[in-house]
Design a protein around this motif. Structure first.
Motif, mmCIF file in Angstrom:
data_model
loop_
_atom_site.group_PDB
_atom_site.id
_atom_site.type_symbol
_atom_site.label_atom_id
_atom_site.label_comp_id
_atom_site.label_asym_id
_atom_site.label_seq_id
_atom_site.Cartn_x
_atom_site.Cartn_y
_atom_site.Cartn_z
ATOM 1 N N TRP B 34 0.839 -1.203 0.000
ATOM 2 C CA TRP B 34 0.000 0.000 0.000
ATOM 3 C C TRP B 34 0.877 1.258 0.000
ATOM 4 O O TRP B 34 0.702 2.161 -0.800
ATOM 5 C CB TRP B 34 -0.916 -0.033 1.235
ATOM 6 C CG TRP B 34 -1.804 1.171 1.365
ATOM 7 C CD1 TRP B 34 -3.037 1.333 0.820
ATOM 8 C CD2 TRP B 34 -1.509 2.382 2.069
ATOM 9 N NE1 TRP B 34 -3.538 2.573 1.144
ATOM 10 C CE2 TRP B 34 -2.619 3.235 1.906
ATOM 11 C CE3 TRP B 34 -0.427 2.841 2.820
ATOM 12 C CZ2 TRP B 34 -2.679 4.507 2.471
ATOM 13 C CZ3 TRP B 34 -0.482 4.117 3.374
ATOM 14 C CH2 TRP B 34 -1.596 4.933 3.200
ATOM 15 N N ASN B 37 2.848 1.900 -3.184
ATOM 16 C CA ASN B 37 2.033 2.395 -4.289
ATOM 17 C C ASN B 37 1.491 3.791 -4.056
ATOM 18 O O ASN B 37 1.116 4.478 -5.008
ATOM 19 C CB ASN B 37 0.932 1.392 -4.624
ATOM 20 C CG ASN B 37 1.495 0.251 -5.449
ATOM 21 O OD1 ASN B 37 2.150 0.488 -6.464
ATOM 22 N ND2 ASN B 37 1.292 -0.977 -5.007
ATOM 23 N N GLN B 38 1.445 4.224 -2.793
ATOM 24 C CA GLN B 38 1.155 5.633 -2.550
ATOM 25 C C GLN B 38 2.248 6.466 -3.211
ATOM 26 O O GLN B 38 1.984 7.478 -3.850
ATOM 27 C CB GLN B 38 1.106 5.942 -1.049
ATOM 28 C CG GLN B 38 0.014 5.203 -0.285
ATOM 29 C CD GLN B 38 -1.381 5.581 -0.732
ATOM 30 O OE1 GLN B 38 -1.699 6.755 -0.832
ATOM 31 N NE2 GLN B 38 -2.199 4.598 -1.034
ATOM 32 N N ASN B 41 2.047 6.208 -7.110
ATOM 33 C CA ASN B 41 0.944 6.954 -7.717
ATOM 34 C C ASN B 41 1.089 8.463 -7.594
ATOM 35 O O ASN B 41 0.229 9.202 -8.051
ATOM 36 C CB ASN B 41 -0.391 6.499 -7.114
ATOM 37 C CG ASN B 41 -0.793 5.139 -7.629
ATOM 38 O OD1 ASN B 41 -0.380 4.741 -8.725
ATOM 39 N ND2 ASN B 41 -1.573 4.414 -6.859
ATOM 40 N N GLU B 45 3.388 14.030 -14.783
ATOM 41 C CA GLU B 45 4.073 14.428 -16.011
ATOM 42 C C GLU B 45 3.469 15.732 -16.471
ATOM 43 O O GLU B 45 2.292 15.754 -16.861
ATOM 44 C CB GLU B 45 3.850 13.371 -17.105
ATOM 45 C CG GLU B 45 4.969 12.384 -17.262
ATOM 46 C CD GLU B 45 4.639 11.349 -18.315
ATOM 47 O OE1 GLU B 45 4.947 10.170 -18.064
ATOM 48 O OE2 GLU B 45 4.049 11.723 -19.353
ATOM 49 N N GLY B 47 2.282 18.151 -14.857
ATOM 50 C CA GLY B 47 1.061 18.494 -14.122
ATOM 51 C C GLY B 47 -0.031 17.435 -14.163
ATOM 52 O O GLY B 47 -1.033 17.550 -13.470
ATOM 53 N N ILE B 48 0.167 16.401 -14.982
ATOM 54 C CA ILE B 48 -0.866 15.356 -15.087
ATOM 55 C C ILE B 48 -0.454 14.166 -14.217
ATOM 56 O O ILE B 48 0.682 13.708 -14.281
ATOM 57 C CB ILE B 48 -1.024 14.892 -16.550
ATOM 58 C CG1 ILE B 48 -1.374 16.060 -17.469
ATOM 59 C CG2 ILE B 48 -2.072 13.769 -16.634
ATOM 60 C CD1 ILE B 48 -2.713 16.700 -17.203
ATOM 61 N N ASP B 49 -1.395 13.676 -13.423
ATOM 62 C CA ASP B 49 -1.118 12.499 -12.582
ATOM 63 C C ASP B 49 -0.918 11.270 -13.462
ATOM 64 O O ASP B 49 -1.628 11.076 -14.436
ATOM 65 C CB ASP B 49 -2.291 12.235 -11.629
ATOM 66 C CG ASP B 49 -2.506 13.402 -10.678
ATOM 67 O OD1 ASP B 49 -1.508 14.082 -10.352
ATOM 68 O OD2 ASP B 49 -3.656 13.647 -10.284
ATOM 69 N N PRO B 51 -0.753 7.481 -12.550
ATOM 70 C CA PRO B 51 -0.701 6.282 -11.696
ATOM 71 C C PRO B 51 0.058 5.165 -12.416
ATOM 72 O O PRO B 51 0.258 5.251 -13.627
ATOM 73 C CB PRO B 51 -2.179 5.904 -11.513
ATOM 74 C CG PRO B 51 -2.990 7.031 -12.057
ATOM 75 C CD PRO B 51 -2.113 7.770 -13.021
ATOM 76 N N VAL B 52 0.421 4.149 -11.681
ATOM 77 C CA VAL B 52 1.189 3.043 -12.268
ATOM 78 C C VAL B 52 0.521 2.482 -13.514
ATOM 79 O O VAL B 52 -0.690 2.537 -13.652
ATOM 80 C CB VAL B 52 1.376 1.877 -11.256
ATOM 81 C CG1 VAL B 52 2.306 2.288 -10.147
ATOM 82 C CG2 VAL B 52 0.052 1.393 -10.713
ATOM 83 N N GLN B 53 1.336 1.914 -14.394
ATOM 84 C CA GLN B 53 0.777 1.369 -15.626
ATOM 85 C C GLN B 53 0.610 -0.154 -15.543
ATOM 86 O O GLN B 53 0.486 -0.819 -16.550
ATOM 87 C CB GLN B 53 1.627 1.764 -16.838
ATOM 88 C CG GLN B 53 3.026 1.179 -16.861
ATOM 89 C CD GLN B 53 3.902 1.831 -17.943
ATOM 90 O OE1 GLN B 53 3.720 2.984 -18.291
ATOM 91 N NE2 GLN B 53 4.853 1.086 -18.471
ATOM 92 N N TRP B 54 0.664 -0.682 -14.314
ATOM 93 C CA TRP B 54 0.402 -2.112 -14.145
ATOM 94 C C TRP B 54 -0.725 -2.273 -13.141
ATOM 95 O O TRP B 54 -1.301 -1.289 -12.672
ATOM 96 C CB TRP B 54 1.667 -2.841 -13.705
ATOM 97 C CG TRP B 54 2.440 -2.138 -12.641
ATOM 98 C CD1 TRP B 54 2.186 -2.165 -11.298
ATOM 99 C CD2 TRP B 54 3.563 -1.256 -12.826
ATOM 100 N NE1 TRP B 54 3.092 -1.373 -10.645
ATOM 101 C CE2 TRP B 54 3.948 -0.809 -11.550
ATOM 102 C CE3 TRP B 54 4.281 -0.816 -13.937
ATOM 103 C CZ2 TRP B 54 5.019 0.067 -11.354
ATOM 104 C CZ3 TRP B 54 5.340 0.053 -13.742
ATOM 105 C CH2 TRP B 54 5.708 0.487 -12.474
ATOM 106 N N LYS B 55 -1.019 -3.499 -12.796
ATOM 107 C CA LYS B 55 -2.134 -3.754 -11.895
ATOM 108 C C LYS B 55 -1.748 -3.380 -10.465
ATOM 109 O O LYS B 55 -0.694 -3.760 -9.986
ATOM 110 C CB LYS B 55 -2.509 -5.238 -11.960
ATOM 111 C CG LYS B 55 -3.750 -5.595 -11.176
ATOM 112 C CD LYS B 55 -4.103 -7.056 -11.374
ATOM 113 C CE LYS B 55 -5.328 -7.456 -10.580
ATOM 114 N NZ LYS B 55 -5.210 -7.298 -9.128
ATOM 115 N N LEU B 56 -2.617 -2.638 -9.810
ATOM 116 C CA LEU B 56 -2.453 -2.352 -8.378
ATOM 117 C C LEU B 56 -3.201 -3.433 -7.618
ATOM 118 O O LEU B 56 -4.348 -3.719 -7.938
ATOM 119 C CB LEU B 56 -3.122 -1.026 -8.024
ATOM 120 C CG LEU B 56 -2.365 0.270 -8.077
ATOM 121 C CD1 LEU B 56 -3.177 1.348 -7.352
ATOM 122 C CD2 LEU B 56 -0.994 0.167 -7.456
ATOM 123 N N ASP B 57 -2.569 -4.015 -6.623
ATOM 124 C CA ASP B 57 -3.273 -5.009 -5.819
ATOM 125 C C ASP B 57 -3.691 -4.398 -4.490
ATOM 126 O O ASP B 57 -2.933 -3.656 -3.873
ATOM 127 C CB ASP B 57 -2.377 -6.224 -5.560
ATOM 128 C CG ASP B 57 -2.072 -6.984 -6.840
ATOM 129 O OD1 ASP B 57 -2.877 -6.902 -7.778
ATOM 130 O OD2 ASP B 57 -1.023 -7.643 -6.903
#
Lengths: 722, 722
Positions: B34, B37-38, B41, B45, B47-49, B51-57
């Motif tokens: 957790w 990944n905080q 995330n 880029e 100014g644009i968020d 988040p990760v480009q893979w699966k978050l569990d």
């Protein structure tokens, strides 16, 4: 004729996407599971919180919603979301989502792939998109992975991915109400009697109900304690009432609604340094439609049906729960019965789907549903029932990956004979037994529901066109079926309870036997033997829960014993009514007297007086007296076999996905109107019957069949009942 | 001798439970994942968020913490928790937990099983218990299931359950700071230069750094825009700077710290209707200990080591990330190198474990780590490295179930030869290639890291005493190893890049070849052939990332080519220093000039100027020059092979779990002090060496060995370097 069929087909397709209107969408199952468990976790016992006693599964915290659109002119869309979100359309258009207001972006002419990525741990990622032509519905795709990263499930390479699916939805259509804020509606309700007692005031709301207690003009500096009771005795018994709660009086005189809704008929209020003018209730309910009706010449039976409906209404909440006082949980065994009753009452698809998703949770599967071996099996059966009654193939496709992973878990745990046994961690429940039962080894009941679950897998794989999976499960069905015979005791004319080390035990209970009857897993000859040697045999332990009485009576109905069942209903359910029941109970033993009726689990008020499984007459009447059931999914084809079972007449409406079937039956007349699908009225007559539309077909001695089209025209049959 | 060994053993055991002090506990892996990944995330880029480009569990939302205690007198405990919670001890003692203050309960004399059930969706269920004798530590058990409901993993019936484990912890010892509120510390830092420019002010903090910009006495009604830059050019380039953010000026004059920390050396501040007195930075950092040191006669190399340390310091955050400007993500390939550098620098166990948990996430495994095939394999290798360096068997036991489920996913996806290939959804990455590479079919590199991962599984199963699993993996290792030979090209003296349809391709890159060298998967003869025909062969495409240069130089070191490596380090890393680098870069091409150096991914400032994989000299120097490495887990036994590689002398400290190894080496003298474990100093000498303690053992021509005990006494060797 062909034309008519086509129209029905369209109706069914529309129906299965009926939640396709502009609506909140999420990853299918995630919100349902989350919402259902919010309900589950609200259970309390004497003021103590009691979260579920099984594993809670979490949702996907990152979700990617995508939709390809082709625009003829630029279009502005409004995006609402639960969670942090980023909107992307093509390479250039990237916008951070606003959290507190909708995000407006304008999409250019041409092909756009809209991608909305939402991260939300606390609640389920969800979006709502509003545009002129672009709107969220189940045609949007949802995945925790970027499209090009979605891997194949190597165990089931032919099956659709469970991680790239049509978005889920559930009639949450207001963009300003986020799905996590969903609440059941409430409506004000007054009490019928107030008794001032030593120490407090006892309010009687006249019947079993559920809601938030409201204080009018509450003022003071102290506390108010609410003791809830399904009976006056319970409410007044501070030592033993099952639910109570104490609140601090808020500052300043005001109307005050307590934060927690509760089951009650009575509430005893003890105020300490607090005054209030009056009390009322905000009745909290699921806004299901009362789509069915039933009326007959027997007033007691009419009352049973109505109290059954009210019991089902009260236990229909965010999901179908067992009872409103306790446990307030979704249990797979209880839910299966609620589903069936629901098809003959509200035909509420959303609650059914939500309950199935809540029970199933997410992968990996590491234990049985509710920890109970049999409860995993009921779940499969419930999924197929849902499909059969609703014809909702879209849902079947959505839930199929979860069926596979649960079945994988089960298959991994078979013994060397390919049968199931209770292993470490498994609760082999079946029923509450009043006598000792050895539940180890190969339990016949479990093999029967296992076999039925495998059949369900085979059928569903076949429906979805996953041929290799269908074949695989078909083989497994045949294998298990071939071993069911091992449990038959030719002398006792019964299926024995279990087998250990290759030997049948001496134990016999009704459970496996009655399931084998209505699953058609035994021959017609065996069915008759089971009826006499087991079900009607007083030496076999009687069933003590309405839960299993449901199936016992279903087995008897399926054997054409409606007269017997009618008597049982009047006796058993009528018995509760005579004791003043306003909803049906978790357990009822006619032998008990007075306060004994309320005891259970060793507690004076442990018994739930409003338990879904108590409402089975509504199902039995609809399916086996009114005699309506689908023979093809979604009532595309149906069967009506009215059986008076000792009644003079009845008049009933049974809901179908987008219509109704109305049936009136008396000793000389049957009248049926259907508004969709097509079906057959099947009945017995001693004379040659007459019909106003269509023609009579003789299908057996005294047995006749009339075809009916769902065109809203009344088919009237004159006949002579046997 | 035996006695000494025993003491070390105790130290190691203590160390592996070193976070067993009274501390916050949770389900192992859930909080780490957790928290990591905080961090992940928080990437932005322009100014644009992002988040990760893979699966978050997600984490387990319901957790049951249990502990059995036997009390001689009643004991009051204070329970702190994150989430809704209920405390139970025995049948009678049940208490709802307070959310905003600790819950106090008193446990009676005798045996008590304390059970604390926590429900928390938003953040990870965690507890902290404070009593006289009762305190939360890793001896508490954590499970999402009630004890009696824990099922066996039928795929690995001999393995410990991954769902009933010792609680996880991570040195979060303040009951008043909930784990979800954990923040890295900050310290004030001033800029070194301010330039007033047209449109704004440019602040230079003198070096690459990371933190929250603070405005002193900010007042106004408008906005402040912060353009961050690793170079002045980037900060000033509003069109192309990689990170920027705009904030509304809050009402009233006040010091104002922006909400987001960022990488920067420069920040260009554009104020619109806003004034402020000054600007400073809250430098945000991981409080790692600087346990290692390195100094030699070459100042440039000293500087390289220091800048390497700073690079690693900056990229060590909640977890080890790739770079501080971009991606700010935990990547398994990058992390493996950070782990190794860390063992020769901070020896920070918590960050290593957190990163491994973050990368691995939770079951089910439905895609590779970071979506990349090779990145799954690196993860296994990292787990074993961690065990080897730390001796932390407790962690190995805790993470082993996650190793199994990831390996199951991999094994399911093998081809019919039992080898791995990139299937649908898999990213076969290996490295950034400047030329076209066909990555389909059986890629040799992937088989090598696959084989190493299987070896890791076998070794770890063996260490944990899971014999049947160890055997199973051993068989798989032998099978894959036997097929590695297929990739060898006898004419080219190289491992070819890939095989398709049973035929070797013509492609050759250095990657598989150098890994085969230091994994010892080829013969000594082949190693020499690879060195000349591949690694030093200018016709084979040069490696263009410091990421793979790490391994290239490692391969050369393992071949005894320290002289070559030293030159490469001075040339390549020294080259960056000459360009003014204050931390090492994601990529460096000596051929480029001026602003070209900052371009990458087609963007003028796309390159990260502080990238963990740029810091490899700190690892190479520690392991192959200072020459220290564990030969038994946790430095119970170690090896020291000092190699000057062209230097006159060096003096270095390498950290061990609970001590240090100090090594001084010059052409005629080696001095070593170790404070734990025991080991061997191995070195070459043209003359017969002398030693002050212990004795010299000749082990080859000119090769000698001296045993050293970790007793803090200096072992001094006089010798003659070759």
């Amino acid at each position: 004729m062909k034309r008519v069929k086509l129209i029905f087909l369209l109706v069914i397709i529309y129906s299965s996407f009926s939640s396709s209107a502009q609506t909140w969408v999420w990853f299918p199952g995630d919100y349902e599971n989350w919402l259902g468990n919010q309900m589950n976790n609200r259970r309390t016992e004497r003021g103590i919180d009691v979260p579920v006693q099984w594993k809670l599964d979490n949702h996907e915290p990152l979700m990617i919603f995508t939709k390809e659109v082709n625009l003829e002119k630029p279009e502005e869309i409004e995006v609402y979301a639960e969670g942090e979100y980023v909107i992307r359309a093509g390479w250039r258009l990237r916008v951070n989502g606003n959290k507190n207001r909708p995000t407006r972006i304008t999409l250019p002419v041409g092909k756009n792939v809209i991608e909305i990525k939402v991260v939300n741990y606390a609640t389920v990622p969800a979006i709502y998109v509003k545009g002129n032509t672009i709107k969220t519905d189940t045609s949007w795709m949802a995945s925790p992975l970027e499209n090009q990263r979605i891997t194949v499930n190597m165990k089931h390479p032919d099956s659709p991915s469970g991680y790239y699916m049509n978005a889920g939805s559930g009639n949450l259509n207001d963009p300003n109400v986020k799905p996590s804020k969903f609440k059941l509606p409430t409506t004000p309700m007054g009490y019928v009697e107030l008794k001032e007692m030593a120490g407090g005031k006892l309010y009687d709301f006249g019947k079993e109900t559920f809601g938030f207690v409201k204080f009018h003009n509450l003022i003071g500096t102290g506390k108010i304690k609410l003791q809830y009771g399904e009976t006056a005795e319970e409410a007044l018994d501070s030592e033993h009432c099952e639910t109570f709660r104490t609140y601090d009086v808020p500052k300043g005189k005001a109307d005050y609604i307590v934060a927690h809704s509760n089951s009650l008929r009575y509430v005893f209020i003890v105020a300490e340094n607090a005054q209030f003018d009056d009390v009322s209730l905000l009745y909290e309910y699921s806004p299901v439609e009362y789509r069915a009706s039933f009326k007959c010449n027997d007033d007691e039976l009419n009352k049973i049906w109505e109290v059954g409906r009210y019991t089902l209404q009260l236990t229909t909440r965010e999901v179908f729960i067992d009872g409103i006082k306790r446990d307030r949980w979704a249990w797979s065994g209880d839910a299966l019965q609620s589903y069936l009753m629901n098809y003959y009452m509200f035909f509420d698809k959303e609650t059914t789907k939500r309950t199935m998703y809540t029970l199933r949770g997410n992968d990996p599967v590491i234990c049985h549903l509710n920890n109970i071996l049999d409860y995993s099996f009921y779940w499969f059966i419930g999924v197929y029932d849902y499909y059969l009654y609703t014809g909702d193939k879209h849902f079947l496709r959505q839930i199929y990956p979860k069926m596979e992973s649960l079945m994988d878990f089960i298959l991994e745990r078979r013994n060397e004979r390919g049968l199931v046994e209770g292993l470490k961690g498994d609760w082999v429940y079946i029923d509450w037994f009043d006598h000792d039962v050895d539940i180890t080894g190969e339990v016949s009941f479990e093999q029967i529901v296992f076999c039925k679950s495998l059949e369900t897998m085979a059928t569903c794989a076949d429906i979805l066109g996953i041929d290799r999976e269908a074949e695989k499960y078909e083989k497994l069905v045949n294998d298990v079926k071939s071993k069911l015979g091992d449990f038959w005791d030719e002398e006792k004319h019964a299926i024995v309870f279990n087998r250990k080390n290759g030997e049948n035990s001496e134990q016999i209970t009704k459970h496996a036997n009655m399931f084998a009857v209505f699953y058609d897993y035994v021959s017609e000859k065996q069915k008759e033997q089971i009826k006499n040697a087991v079900i009607l045999n007083p030496k076999i332990p009687a069933i003590s829960t309405p839960y299993m009485r449901f199936y016992e009576l279903e087995a008897m109905c399926s054997l054409g014993e409606q007269d017997y069942v009618l008597n049982e209903m009047k006796d058993y359910w009528g018995g509760m009514l005579k004791l003043g029941a306003t909803s049906f109970w978790e357990k009822y033993n006619p032998e008990q007297t007075g306060l004994e009726h309320y005891t259970m689990y060793g507690r004076p008020y442990g018994k739930s007086l409003c338990h879904a499984w108590g409402a089975s007459p509504v199902y039995l009447l609809g399916k086996y007296f009114v005699g309506v059931k689908p023979t093809k999914p979604g009532y595309e084809e149906f069967e009506i076999r009215p059986v008076l079972g000792g009644l003079e007449w009845f008049e009933s409406r049974v809901p179908t996905p987008n219509g109704n079937i109305d049936v009136y039956a008396a000793k000389k007349e049957i009248r049926v109107t259907a508004t969709e699908g097509e079906g057959y009225i099947i009945f017995n007559s001693t004379s040659l019957p007459k019909v106003n539309i269509g023609k009579i077909e003789k299908i057996g001695e005294h047995e006749f069949k009339v075809k009916i089209i769902g065109d809203g025209l009344e088919v009237k049959i004159e006949y002579e009942t046997i």
